[in-house]
Motif scaffolding. Structure first.
Motif, PDB file in Angstrom:
ATOM      1  N   TYR A  28       0.817  -1.209   0.000  1.00 34.48           N
ATOM      2  CA  TYR A  28       0.000   0.000   0.000  1.00 34.48           C
ATOM      3  C   TYR A  28       0.851   1.258   0.000  1.00 34.48           C
ATOM      4  CZ  TYR A  28      -3.148  -3.500   2.093  1.00 34.48           C
ATOM      5  OH  TYR A  28      -3.870  -4.632   2.361  1.00 34.48           O
ATOM      6  N   VAL A  29       0.316   2.328  -0.596  1.00 30.15           N
ATOM      7  CA  VAL A  29       0.896   3.673  -0.430  1.00 30.15           C
ATOM      8  C   VAL A  29      -0.212   4.606   0.021  1.00 30.15           C
ATOM      9  CG1 VAL A  29       2.695   3.367  -2.190  1.00 30.15           C
ATOM     10  CG2 VAL A  29       0.440   4.236  -2.857  1.00 30.15           C
ATOM     11  N   ASP A  30       0.170   5.807   0.444  1.00 34.21           N
ATOM     12  CA  ASP A  30      -0.854   6.810   0.736  1.00 34.21           C
ATOM     13  C   ASP A  30      -1.176   7.573  -0.549  1.00 34.21           C
ATOM     14  OD1 ASP A  30       1.509   8.174   0.500  1.00 34.21           O
ATOM     15  OD2 ASP A  30       1.252   9.369   2.303  1.00 34.21           O
ATOM     16  N   LEU A  31      -2.316   8.246  -0.574  1.00 34.45           N
ATOM     17  CA  LEU A  31      -2.740   8.985  -1.773  1.00 34.45           C
ATOM     18  C   LEU A  31      -3.181  10.379  -1.332  1.00 34.45           C
ATOM     19  CD1 LEU A  31      -3.351   8.539  -4.901  1.00 34.45           C
ATOM     20  CD2 LEU A  31      -5.715   8.213  -4.167  1.00 34.45           C
ATOM     21  N   PHE A  36       2.269  -1.726  -8.677  1.00 35.87           N
ATOM     22  CA  PHE A  36       2.613  -2.535  -7.498  1.00 35.87           C
ATOM     23  C   PHE A  36       3.125  -3.919  -7.943  1.00 35.87           C
ATOM     24  CE2 PHE A  36      -0.433   0.545  -5.855  1.00 35.87           C
ATOM     25  CZ  PHE A  36       0.084   0.889  -4.623  1.00 35.87           C
ATOM     26  N   ILE A  37       2.393  -4.512  -8.872  1.00 34.01           N
ATOM     27  CA  ILE A  37       2.776  -5.848  -9.355  1.00 34.01           C
ATOM     28  C   ILE A  37       4.124  -5.778 -10.073  1.00 34.01           C
ATOM     29  CG2 ILE A  37       2.055  -7.838 -10.740  1.00 34.01           C
ATOM     30  CD1 ILE A  37      -0.057  -7.243  -8.761  1.00 34.01           C
ATOM     31  N   GLU A  38       4.293  -4.758 -10.912  1.00 37.80           N
ATOM     32  CA  GLU A  38       5.572  -4.613 -11.617  1.00 37.80           C
ATOM     33  C   GLU A  38       6.729  -4.530 -10.633  1.00 37.80           C
ATOM     34  OE1 GLU A  38       4.457  -2.174 -15.706  1.00 37.80           O
ATOM     35  OE2 GLU A  38       4.551  -1.056 -13.810  1.00 37.80           O
ATOM     36  N   ILE A  39       6.549  -3.737  -9.586  1.00 37.43           N
ATOM     37  CA  ILE A  39       7.629  -3.581  -8.610  1.00 37.43           C
ATOM     38  C   ILE A  39       7.904  -4.899  -7.888  1.00 37.43           C
ATOM     39  CG2 ILE A  39       8.301  -2.438  -6.448  1.00 37.43           C
ATOM     40  CD1 ILE A  39       6.608   0.003  -7.470  1.00 37.43           C
ATOM     41  N   PHE A  40       6.832  -5.551  -7.422  1.00 39.02           N
ATOM     42  CA  PHE A  40       7.065  -6.799  -6.692  1.00 39.02           C
ATOM     43  C   PHE A  40       7.713  -7.841  -7.599  1.00 39.02           C
ATOM     44  CE2 PHE A  40       6.150 -10.797  -4.537  1.00 39.02           C
ATOM     45  CZ  PHE A  40       6.651 -10.482  -3.288  1.00 39.02           C
ATOM     46  N   ASN A  41       7.292  -7.852  -8.847  1.00 39.15           N
ATOM     47  CA  ASN A  41       7.842  -8.820  -9.803  1.00 39.15           C
ATOM     48  C   ASN A  41       9.361  -8.656  -9.976  1.00 39.15           C
ATOM     49  OD1 ASN A  41       7.307 -11.002 -11.648  1.00 39.15           O
ATOM     50  ND2 ASN A  41       7.803  -9.573 -13.295  1.00 39.15           N
ATOM     51  N   MET A  56       8.509   1.924  -4.316  1.00 37.03           N
ATOM     52  CA  MET A  56       7.057   2.156  -4.292  1.00 37.03           C
ATOM     53  C   MET A  56       6.754   3.646  -4.106  1.00 37.03           C
ATOM     54  SD  MET A  56       5.832  -1.087  -1.904  1.00 37.03           S
ATOM     55  CE  MET A  56       4.183  -0.437  -1.542  1.00 37.03           C
ATOM     56  N   ARG A  57       7.436   4.275  -3.157  1.00 40.17           N
ATOM     57  CA  ARG A  57       7.199   5.698  -2.904  1.00 40.17           C
ATOM     58  C   ARG A  57       7.488   6.532  -4.148  1.00 40.17           C
ATOM     59  NH1 ARG A  57      10.674   7.851   0.890  1.00 40.17           N
ATOM     60  NH2 ARG A  57       9.397   9.715   0.670  1.00 40.17           N
ATOM     61  N   GLU A  58       8.609   6.218  -4.823  1.00 35.85           N
ATOM     62  CA  GLU A  58       8.971   6.984  -6.021  1.00 35.85           C
ATOM     63  C   GLU A  58       7.992   6.774  -7.175  1.00 35.85           C
ATOM     64  OE1 GLU A  58      13.064   6.065  -7.155  1.00 35.85           O
ATOM     65  OE2 GLU A  58      13.575   6.330  -5.017  1.00 35.85           O
ATOM     66  N   ARG A  59       7.799   5.523  -7.548  1.00 43.24           N
ATOM     67  CA  ARG A  59       7.024   5.260  -8.761  1.00 43.24           C
ATOM     68  C   ARG A  59       5.535   5.554  -8.602  1.00 43.24           C
ATOM     69  NH1 ARG A  59       9.208  -0.258 -11.310  1.00 43.24           N
ATOM     70  NH2 ARG A  59      11.368  -0.061 -10.610  1.00 43.24           N
ATOM     71  N   LEU A  60       5.083   5.614  -7.348  1.00 38.70           N
ATOM     72  CA  LEU A  60       3.666   5.906  -7.115  1.00 38.70           C
ATOM     73  C   LEU A  60       3.473   7.297  -6.527  1.00 38.70           C
ATOM     74  CD1 LEU A  60       3.035   2.305  -5.973  1.00 38.70           C
ATOM     75  CD2 LEU A  60       1.666   3.400  -7.755  1.00 38.70           C
ATOM     76  N   ASN A  61       4.547   8.095  -6.546  1.00 37.24           N
ATOM     77  CA  ASN A  61       4.472   9.487  -6.056  1.00 37.24           C
ATOM     78  C   ASN A  61       3.827   9.566  -4.679  1.00 37.24           C
ATOM     79  OD1 ASN A  61       5.476  10.507  -8.564  1.00 37.24           O
ATOM     80  ND2 ASN A  61       3.444  10.096  -9.420  1.00 37.24           N
ATOM     81  N   ALA A  95       6.391 -13.646   8.396  1.00 35.77           N
ATOM     82  CA  ALA A  95       6.082 -12.443   7.608  1.00 35.77           C
ATOM     83  C   ALA A  95       7.162 -11.398   7.793  1.00 35.77           C
ATOM     84  CB  ALA A  95       4.723 -11.874   8.002  1.00 35.77           C
ATOM     85  N   PHE A  96       7.430 -10.662   6.701  1.00 35.48           N
ATOM     86  CA  PHE A  96       8.228  -9.443   6.734  1.00 35.48           C
ATOM     87  C   PHE A  96       7.244  -8.292   6.595  1.00 35.48           C
ATOM     88  CE2 PHE A  96      11.776 -11.869   4.282  1.00 35.48           C
ATOM     89  CZ  PHE A  96      12.282 -12.399   5.463  1.00 35.48           C
ATOM     90  N   ILE A  97       7.319  -7.314   7.500  1.00 28.48           N
ATOM     91  CA  ILE A  97       6.416  -6.169   7.444  1.00 28.48           C
ATOM     92  C   ILE A  97       7.254  -4.894   7.435  1.00 28.48           C
ATOM     93  CG2 ILE A  97       4.532  -4.957   8.646  1.00 28.48           C
ATOM     94  CD1 ILE A  97       3.925  -7.719  10.012  1.00 28.48           C
ATOM     95  N   GLY A  98       6.976  -4.000   6.497  1.00 30.11           N
ATOM     96  CA  GLY A  98       7.729  -2.751   6.424  1.00 30.11           C
ATOM     97  C   GLY A  98       6.820  -1.545   6.261  1.00 30.11           C
ATOM     98  N   ASP A  99       7.215  -0.415   6.821  1.00 32.70           N
ATOM     99  CA  ASP A  99       6.424   0.815   6.782  1.00 32.70           C
ATOM    100  C   ASP A  99       7.440   1.959   6.700  1.00 32.70           C
ATOM    101  OD1 ASP A  99       4.836   3.029   7.297  1.00 32.70           O
ATOM    102  OD2 ASP A  99       3.670   2.033   8.861  1.00 32.70           O
ATOM    103  N   CYS A 100       7.338   2.773   5.670  1.00 29.68           N
ATOM    104  CA  CYS A 100       8.433   3.672   5.343  1.00 29.68           C
ATOM    105  C   CYS A 100       7.908   5.022   4.842  1.00 29.68           C
ATOM    106  CB  CYS A 100       9.226   2.982   4.219  1.00 29.68           C
ATOM    107  SG  CYS A 100      10.831   3.663   3.907  1.00 29.68           S
ATOM    108  N   ASN A 101       8.378   6.122   5.420  1.00 27.96           N
ATOM    109  CA  ASN A 101       8.088   7.434   4.819  1.00 27.96           C
ATOM    110  C   ASN A 101       9.417   8.156   4.537  1.00 27.96           C
ATOM    111  OD1 ASN A 101       8.943   8.513   7.229  1.00 27.96           O
ATOM    112  ND2 ASN A 101       6.873   8.829   8.024  1.00 27.96           N
ATOM    113  N   GLU A 102       9.383   9.458   4.235  1.00 26.86           N
ATOM    114  CA  GLU A 102      10.646  10.097   3.836  1.00 26.86           C
ATOM    115  C   GLU A 102      11.665  10.123   4.964  1.00 26.86           C
ATOM    116  OE1 GLU A 102       8.557  14.077   2.759  1.00 26.86           O
ATOM    117  OE2 GLU A 102       7.330  12.380   3.424  1.00 26.86           O
TER     118      GLU A 102
END
Lengths: 256, 256, 256, 256
Positions: free
Chosen positions: A46-49, A61-66, A84-89, A121-128
């Motif tokens: 997920y990203v924020d919008l 999202f799929i392209e990146i995970f792939n 994810m942050r970059e490509r989805l602004n 599970a690996f869980i990650g949460d990232c902002n600037e």
């Protein structure tokens, strides 16, 4: 073709999380003994919008995970989140990768070998500014009731239990090390393959180590406090009670 | 409006089962102690479709079930199936109604009371000549391993198990009676509420009645053979092993 | 140590199936494009037990599966079942190996690639005279309702559906070939990754190929009848209806 | 008999939550139209445990729930939590009661009636100073993709979606009112029973109201902001995509 997702949205409400959920994908993860382990994952990304935009671009999202699916580690999860942050602004990106993980395990007396499964599970949460990472394992163990042992002339009810550990950490943690914390905190650990000499061993071992759900989370908490790398943890135990059709449960959350 | 479902189909292939699946609905079922019990069901309803027709009329299944939902019994299941055959112009109708069923149960020593849950199902299959009905119950029990008890100096591994009984019968069978077969075939039965005196009782009772999955299905089979009303049964046991992360399983199917 | 399982049983009731259930294990299966695919399995393994014996030897099931887990094919399933019959002194052995299987799939217009997941299973049942093998696949597809399209001024309700095919066959069948039968029998197939040009394509393709659950099973049945290798099949479709909270369902079973 | 749970624990670690999990029980809840509705619940009940004590008394949780099970409302949840705190000598008590809830619903044109199911939950968390209560509903709806509609010559992919709303509130909220928020925020609502005239209506209605997951959570957020009684909410949407084998997801969390 029109970019409907890029339209301006007039409701002016930002969205906390948007993306894809329950993607099933083949992955390879880092393995302490064998370098790399092939398994299968269920993935949420997920990203924020911002409030201005109508929608996100789900296919990215799929392209990146792939691009990353055959080398998923806690290390490069940071990289995936940045991409994810970059490509989805987006300013924030979160991700959970759930997978069964297998460890070869020897029976305690006979040494007979088989593979044991763990839900991880690996869980990650990232902002600037910062990233937060959680390692999660769900480990089956045996619990034997101290009260039942104490008050009964013989025997003691026991059952399969599940310990779930979530841990935040500084640099690096092996799944194997967190799984060992869980396996050494109950009345006994589980094995894929037990011969008769092993069955005698685990039966007596469990009877010698009675533990309530409360004891088991405390045993694990003490060990997790001692692992310096860990900065926060939550440990939960659920006993699939052999004398009831509901579970006994205990949970400790600890911020260092 | 066009009746697309009624169009002639040129592929000339009959369909064995067509209808609705996983309908969730409030129901009331007959109860041995309290006359009527309110619960919730998951329902599958199918008919066959001759090779000439393109489709069935899905909304009629809901209409029919809606007429009967507050008085579902094994008795009127025949009636529902006949109505399905008529209104859907079918020669065969089948139906499965799954629901949790609750029985008030007293602890063995203290007499403390609570409600115990059982997964049950009514299954019916009916054509112009005959109808076949199956009562199905899934009952949680305790199993204690005879091998573990025999070879160990003390203790014995035990766990929650599930016995599933399916039975065809002549006239009428109470859910309660089939559930009792299951509860008296394991090492011990389960209770919703146990005080300390009860916990001592069930611990010792289970230790005094060790039983493999194999023993448990055989114990139940002997009892089911003795119930004259029953013409066919299948009994399955699954032990949620406390020493392994997989189950032990046994099954007996018997036609009288 | 005593062999409790080997004790003589006096109840004199044979057991149809006894063994292990829900074993999770890493496996490798044969893959049409890449030779071998690593995935994870859930395994059930059973043998029959003569009326004379008290129990079977559960650990041997794990030992046997462990020997074969990195090369599971429909071909060597026969071998595994024979080994089970021998080492457990049984006349009949049955086995089911369920696993997610992944195929790389290109979007229909842009050619964008990703991995698509399918739930598959190898099922075997073997006694001294003969063996029976079933290939099982569960394939997600799109269904678009012909009635909704016909009676509406515009649009048509559509949804994700699942087609399950089970097939018995003579010599050999690729999972990939059965999966293609399912993917070409609905209103449209699913893809892991679709760009805008692809989304236009699949939307219009589905609208051009409306199909009831009844149509979809018939489409698949015609194709399965044409595959000479197949001797029996059952095909089921479940539509996760977008206008209801229950499913539409259809099933055809066919013996050649 | 010894009170093992009452023993002094020397590890000196307090436990955040201890109690029972996944208790299945018959309950009756308050119903806007019919006063009382019988259904079945899955219940979790926890208290905290001071660092001095070895264990809690699990049977008391069942006793307490048994006293209240036939009159569960958001109103008396506070009372149950206070009783838990007292009888278990705890400072904090938490509880979640999950249950399917049914509402009679008329088709939009024909007026045909049936019961529609919703997954609901009452969640409470209470210490000596304050209590916090959350109402939770999971509502199936239709979503129709605006991008697919815009770029395609005809048709538009649509699917079943689930909206989950959790809301904290001041005095009282009807489940029915929160469910209506969800049902009026998607492309169309779902019905248990639709005749042909209704199917035409919902098909065209959905096509006239295209909405991304992002739009749907925003639509709901605007309505929830307007309900003065609500002080906090989280709304999630998951689309069971008809063109993919994964879901699209969006989430808004809002503190007033």
């Amino acid at each position: 073709m029109k970019d409907v997702q890029g339209w301006i949205d007039e409701r002016q409400i930002a969205i906390n999380k948007v993306g894809i959920k329950s993607l099933k994908y083949p992955i390879a993860v880092l393995d302490k003994d064998n370098e790399k382990q092939s398994t299968v994952a269920e993935v949420d990304m997920y990203v924020d919008l911002p409030k201005e935009y109508k929608g996100t671009h789900m296919s990215r999202f799929i392209e990146i995970f792939n691009e990353y699916h055959d080398k998923i580690t806690m290390g490069n999860l940071i990289e995936v989140l940045q991409v994810m942050r970059e490509r989805l602004n987006a300013s924030r990106a979160t991700m959970e990768v759930k997978f069964p993980y297998f460890i070869k395990k020897k029976a305690p007396v006979s040494g007979s070998e088989g593979w044991m499964d763990y839900q991880c599970a690996f869980i990650g949460d990232c902002n600037e500014d910062k990233g937060e990472f959680i390692l999660k394992v769900k480990v089956p163990i045996t619990s034997l009731c101290p009260c039942s042992k104490e008050i009964s002339a013989y025997g003691a009810h026991n059952q399969r239990s599940f310990m779930t550990i979530e841990a935040k950490y500084k640099e690096f943690l092996w799944l194997e090390d967190i799984i060992r914390v869980a396996e050494t905190s109950g009345s006994c650990e589980l094995y894929p393959l037990l011969k008769r000499v092993d069955e005698k061993y685990v039966t007596e071992f469990a009877y010698d180590h009675p533990a309530f759900a409360e004891d088991i989370v405390r045993n694990a908490a003490l060990k997790l406090i001692d692992i310096e790398e860990i900065t926060w943890f939550r440990v939960q135990v659920e006993n699939i009670e052999s004398i009831h059709n509901h579970s006994a449960y205990a949970c400790i959350e600890h911020q260092k």
